[in-house]
Design an enzyme around this catalytic site. Structure first.
Site: not given
Length: 215
Positions: A37, A63-65
Site C-alpha cells: 500500500r 485512498i480509502s481506509q
C-alpha cells in the site's frame, strides 16, 4: 520502489487488524498482504500507509481506509473471471485488489488528473485494468452487463442506471447518503426486474461526482 521487511511487517499487522474487525474472506486478506500500500503514497507519508484510515491523494480525493476497501470487496463476493465495474479509480489501490482476486476490472474516474496519473502508475506494478475517464455516476453502459459494480464515492441516491447494468445475480455495492456520512448498500439483482437489498451503517466517502452524483 522498495518493499522492505519493515514494510511487510507493518502490512502484516494491518491485515491482522482488518481481520479482527470482521473481514473473513482469506483471499482478500492475502491480496492486501501482498499489495504494498505504501507504493500508493509519497515517500514521506509511508508510515500512514499502514494505518487503518483514509488518506488524501490530491484533487480533493482520498485512498480509502483499508478496512473499507476490504469490506466493500467482500460484499461483492467476487469469483475469478467476474467482470467488475469500479466507479472512482482514485489511486488505483481498490482496482489492484480486485485484480488480485482474478476479476476483469473496468474502472472509470471523473477527475482527469487522477485518471492520467493512475493509468500511468498501475502498469508499473503489473496491474492493468481497463481505464476510462468520464462520468461514472451513469456507469459504463458500453461494457455492461457486469457481475459486480463497486462505487468508491458517496452517492446522493441509488442510481437506476447502475442497477440496469448488472447481470442477473450481479451485485452493486454503493455508499449512499449526504456529503459527510453514508449507508453502504448491497443490491443483488435476483431477477431482471427484482433486487434484494442489504444496508450497513456509518461510512464516510468523498462525494460521487457527475450527473447522477453531487454537482
Amino acid at each position: 520502489m522498495e518493499d522492505s521487511y519493515r514494510h511487510k511487517g507493518m502490512r502484516k499487522q494491518l491485515v491482522k487488524e482488518i481481520a479482527a474487525k470482521g473481514i473473513r474472506d482469506e483471499r482478500i486478506l492475502k491480496a492486501m498482504l501482498k499489495l504494498p500500500r505504501h507504493f500508493f503514497f509519497d515517500e514521506i507519508f509511508v508510515t500512514h500507509a499502514y494505518e487503518d484510515k483514509a488518506f488524501p491523494i490530491g484533487e480533493g480525493q482520498t485512498i480509502s481506509q483499508p478496512y473499507t476497501v476490504a469490506f466493500q470487496t467482500e460484499l461483492l463476493e467476487i469469483q475469478s473471471g467476474d467482470k467488475i465495474l469500479e466507479i472512482g479509480t482514485g489511486s488505483g489501490y481498490q482496482a489492484s485488489i480486485l485484480l488480485e482476486l482474478g476479476a476483469e476490472v473496468h474502472t472509470i474516474e471523473y477527475n482527469r488528473v487522477l485518471h492520467d496519473r493512475t493509468r500511468q502508475f498501475l502498469p508499473q506494478l503489473g496491474y492493468r485494468p481497463h481505464f476510462y475517464h468520464g462520468d461514472g455516476s451513469k456507469g459504463l453502459p458500453q461494457q455492461a452487463p457486469y457481475d459486480g459494480i463497486i462505487v468508491t464515492a458517496g452517492a446522493p441516491s441509488l442510481p437506476e442506471d447502475l442497477v440496469r447494468q448488472l447481470k442477473v445475480g450481479g451485485k452493486l455495492v454503493i455508499p449512499v447518503g449526504n456529503n459527510k456520512s453514508q449507508v453502504m448498500y448491497k443490491l443483488t439483482k435476483v431477477a431482471p426486474n427484482k433486487i434484494s437489498k442489504k444496508t450497513f451503517k456509518n461510512f464516510s466517502f468523498v462525494p460521487l461526482r457527475g450527473e447522477k452524483g453531487w454537482k
